[in-house]
Design a protein around this motif. Sequence first.
Motif: not given
Length: 141
Positions: A1-2, A80-81, A127-128, A137-141
């Motif tokens: 998890m992030t 998200a982008l 971003a994704r 494309r997943l959330l880039d956290l």
Amino acid sequence: MTGREVSRRGEYILRLSRGEDVVSSILDFCMRKGIRSAWLSAIGAVEAAKIGSYDLSKKTYVSKSYLEAHEIVSLTGNIALVEGAPFLHAHAVLSNEENECAAGHLFSARVAVTLEVRLIAFDEAIARTLDNDIGLRLLDL
Ligand code: ZN
């Protein structure tokens, strides 16, 4: 998890009109306002809705279209982008005249009556990015 902390930039109430495209209308609004991340919910009624689910083993979506008008019992999603442009990821629960529901990942829909959207925008750009194991494309956290 992030995870990461975000700051609330502001909230918007949107009203989409009959005949408007749900996805492009929301994305157009985000582009006009410079929104790079947000969370949203909506209720209303749509037609020509295409929803589905992700088949992880095949790394592809399966979908089904509903041409007739349905209530949007619940629509929830985020912005998200993707490649620098706002991208909507949304799921919807639709109900028909018999109050029977269909639900899934929202691909497209056209407003049949109205759509009332609450959009909570954040200051941060999120971003994704493509996750090769998942194929999305997943959330880039
Ligand atoms: Zn989805």
